[in-house]
Scaffold this motif. Sequence first.
Motif, short mmCIF file in Angstrom:
data_model
loop_
_atom_site.label_atom_id
_atom_site.label_comp_id
_atom_site.label_asym_id
_atom_site.label_seq_id
_atom_site.Cartn_x
_atom_site.Cartn_y
_atom_site.Cartn_z
N GLU A 178 0.82 -1.21 0.00
CA GLU A 178 0.00 0.00 0.00
C GLU A 178 0.86 1.26 0.00
OE1 GLU A 178 -2.67 -0.45 3.27
OE2 GLU A 178 -1.21 0.19 4.78
N ASP A 179 1.96 1.26 0.72
CA ASP A 179 2.85 2.43 0.66
C ASP A 179 3.48 2.54 -0.73
OD1 ASP A 179 2.22 2.78 3.29
OD2 ASP A 179 4.25 2.50 4.07
N GLY A 180 3.76 1.40 -1.36
CA GLY A 180 4.34 1.42 -2.70
C GLY A 180 3.40 2.00 -3.74
N SER A 181 2.09 1.99 -3.48
CA SER A 181 1.15 2.57 -4.44
C SER A 181 1.30 4.09 -4.54
CB SER A 181 -0.29 2.19 -4.08
OG SER A 181 -0.71 2.84 -2.89
N PHE A 182 2.07 4.69 -3.63
CA PHE A 182 2.35 6.12 -3.70
C PHE A 182 3.55 6.45 -4.59
CE2 PHE A 182 -0.18 5.99 0.13
CZ PHE A 182 -0.79 7.24 0.22
N ILE A 183 4.25 5.43 -5.08
CA ILE A 183 5.48 5.70 -5.82
C ILE A 183 5.22 6.58 -7.03
CG2 ILE A 183 7.27 4.62 -7.26
CD1 ILE A 183 7.17 2.22 -5.28
N GLU A 184 4.19 6.25 -7.82
CA GLU A 184 3.92 7.05 -9.02
C GLU A 184 3.54 8.49 -8.69
OE1 GLU A 184 1.86 8.89 -12.36
OE2 GLU A 184 1.01 8.38 -10.42
N PRO A 185 2.56 8.74 -7.81
CA PRO A 185 2.24 10.15 -7.52
C PRO A 185 3.39 10.90 -6.86
CG PRO A 185 1.00 8.67 -6.08
CD PRO A 185 1.62 7.82 -7.14
N LEU A 186 4.15 10.24 -5.99
CA LEU A 186 5.28 10.92 -5.37
C LEU A 186 6.35 11.23 -6.40
CD1 LEU A 186 6.73 12.07 -2.93
CD2 LEU A 186 7.57 9.76 -2.40
N ALA A 187 6.57 10.33 -7.35
CA ALA A 187 7.56 10.59 -8.40
C ALA A 187 7.19 11.82 -9.21
CB ALA A 187 7.70 9.37 -9.30
N CYS A 188 5.89 12.00 -9.48
CA CYS A 188 5.45 13.20 -10.19
C CYS A 188 5.76 14.46 -9.39
CB CYS A 188 3.96 13.12 -10.49
SG CYS A 188 3.48 11.79 -11.62
N VAL A 189 5.58 14.39 -8.08
CA VAL A 189 5.87 15.51 -7.20
C VAL A 189 7.38 15.77 -7.15
CG1 VAL A 189 5.81 16.23 -4.77
CG2 VAL A 189 3.76 15.28 -5.85
N VAL A 190 8.16 14.71 -7.10
CA VAL A 190 9.62 14.83 -7.13
C VAL A 190 10.05 15.59 -8.38
CG1 VAL A 190 11.78 13.54 -7.44
CG2 VAL A 190 10.12 12.82 -5.70
N ARG A 191 9.50 15.20 -9.53
CA ARG A 191 9.86 15.88 -10.76
C ARG A 191 9.44 17.34 -10.72
NH1 ARG A 191 8.04 17.73 -15.69
NH2 ARG A 191 9.54 17.46 -17.38
N GLY A 192 8.23 17.62 -10.23
CA GLY A 192 7.76 19.00 -10.18
C GLY A 192 8.68 19.89 -9.37
N GLN A 193 9.08 19.42 -8.19
CA GLN A 193 9.95 20.25 -7.36
C GLN A 193 11.36 20.33 -7.94
OE1 GLN A 193 9.68 19.66 -3.13
NE2 GLN A 193 7.44 19.51 -3.17
N ARG A 194 11.76 19.30 -8.65
CA ARG A 194 13.08 19.32 -9.28
C ARG A 194 13.14 20.36 -10.40
NH1 ARG A 194 14.69 16.61 -13.73
NH2 ARG A 194 13.03 15.04 -13.62
N VAL A 195 12.15 20.34 -11.29
CA VAL A 195 12.19 21.29 -12.41
C VAL A 195 11.91 22.71 -11.95
CG1 VAL A 195 11.56 19.52 -14.10
CG2 VAL A 195 9.76 20.92 -13.08
N ALA A 196 11.24 22.87 -10.80
CA ALA A 196 10.99 24.21 -10.26
C ALA A 196 12.18 24.72 -9.45
CB ALA A 196 9.75 24.20 -9.38
N HIS A 197 13.21 23.88 -9.32
CA HIS A 197 14.44 24.24 -8.57
C HIS A 197 14.12 24.68 -7.15
CE1 HIS A 197 16.62 23.85 -12.32
NE2 HIS A 197 15.83 24.74 -12.89
N LEU A 198 13.26 23.93 -6.49
CA LEU A 198 12.94 24.25 -5.10
C LEU A 198 14.17 23.98 -4.24
CD1 LEU A 198 9.61 23.51 -3.35
CD2 LEU A 198 11.75 23.31 -2.10
N GLN A 199 14.64 25.00 -3.55
CA GLN A 199 15.88 24.91 -2.78
C GLN A 199 15.59 24.95 -1.28
OE1 GLN A 199 18.92 24.48 -4.23
NE2 GLN A 199 17.81 24.40 -6.18
N PRO A 200 16.47 24.36 -0.47
CA PRO A 200 16.31 24.46 0.98
C PRO A 200 16.22 25.92 1.42
CG PRO A 200 17.99 22.84 0.45
CD PRO A 200 17.63 23.53 -0.84
N GLY A 201 15.35 26.18 2.35
CA GLY A 201 15.20 27.53 2.89
C GLY A 201 14.20 28.40 2.15
N ARG A 202 13.79 27.99 0.94
CA ARG A 202 12.84 28.81 0.18
C ARG A 202 11.42 28.61 0.72
NH1 ARG A 202 14.40 30.83 -4.85
NH2 ARG A 202 12.33 30.53 -5.75
#
Length: 354
Positions: A151-175
Motif C-alpha cells: 500500500e505504501d508502494g502505491s504512492f510511488i507514481e504520484p510521489l515521483a510526479c511531485v519529485v519531478r515538479g519540485q526538481r524542475v521548479a528548482h525548489l531549494q532548501p530555505g525557500r
Amino acid sequence: APILNDDYSLPTHMRVAVYYNNKDVRLEKRPTPRIGPGELLVEVVASGICGSDVMEWYRIKKAPIILGHEITGKIVEVGVGAEQYRKGDRVFVSHHVPCNTCHYCLNGNHTACDTLHTTNFDPGGFAEYIRVPEINVDRGVFVLPDEVSFEDGSFIEPLACVVRGQRVAHLQPGRSVLVIGSGISGLLHIALARALGAGRIVATDLSEYRLKMARKLGADAVMHASEDVPARLREVNGGRLADTVIVCAGALPAFNQALKSVDCGGTVLCFAPTEPGVSLSIPINDFWRNSITVMPSYGAAPADIVQAVELIRARRVPVHDMITHRLGLAETGKGFKLVAEGRESVKVIIEPQR
C-alpha cells in the motif's frame, strides 16, 4: 508463448472495475490477460485512486475503461526474455515509460516523449491482474524494497510526479513555499518540501479537513482558499510573498491566486491541469521586471521514480499517514465517489484481491 514459472494456476477470467463515469463504476468480469515473450503477469495487490481518475471531462471520452495506474503487486508469470524478474517478486509497475532515445528524452524532458504518452499496462490497475508489455518490463518495473509495503508502494507514481515538479521548479532548501490545494498532490508536495528542507510552508484549501492534514504533514501555516491569500501570506511569511507557489487545484481562480502570491525571483509551478480551452492571463511586464518564472510539470521520469522509492523506503515522506480508505474491488465505485467529492478522504486505495 513460452512462460517460465508456469506452475501458477490462473483463473480464466478475472474481476475488474469498469469506469463509465464518476457515479457509475461497475464490477465486471474479463478474460485474464495472457502474456507473451518478454512480458510479465502481475497480480495487483494495491491500486490507488488518482485525482486524475475522477477528472470526468478527461476520462469519460474513453469510457467504458478500466482505470488505475498507481499499482503494486506480485509477479505470477514470467515470459521468456524477462528472466531478470522472478515469480513472487514484489513490484511497482510504471504505466507510462519513455523511449530514452528521442530528442526530448536525451534533453531530460522524458514526459514530453511520444512513447511515454502511448504506453500502458493491460488493462488498468483496478483489476485482479495486469499484463506488463515488454517495453514496460524493460524500463518500468521496480522491485519493492523489503521496507516498503504494497500500500505504501502505491504512492510511488504520484510521489515521483511531485519529485519531478519540485526538481524542475528548482525548489531549494530555505525557500518559502505556498501550496494551493491540499488534496493528495498538495499534501505530497508539502511533505516532500518539508523533507527537502524548504523554509516556511503555507497551504490553502476549501476543506477544513484537508487543512488539518496539511498541518499534520508539515505546513507551518494554513488558510482557507477564499481568504485574501496574498495578504495573509505576507502576514505569516515575514512580510513576503512565496518563493515557490505550487498550484495543485485545477480551477482558474487558483492559478490567478498563484500569480498574485509569488515573490520577486520566484516560481509558479502549474502542477494541476484545468479543463480544456482555459487560458491564463499573465501580467508580462510585471513578471519580466520581477524575474518571475511560470512553468508546468507533468508526469515523472524513471530517475524520479527511483528517488520516490528511496524517499518512501527511508520514511522521509510519511505516505502511510495519508491513507484514509482501503476498499475491495467491488467498492471501487464508492472510492471514486469519495475522491470526486473531496470531503473527508485523502488517499483511497483499492485492494483487488479482496
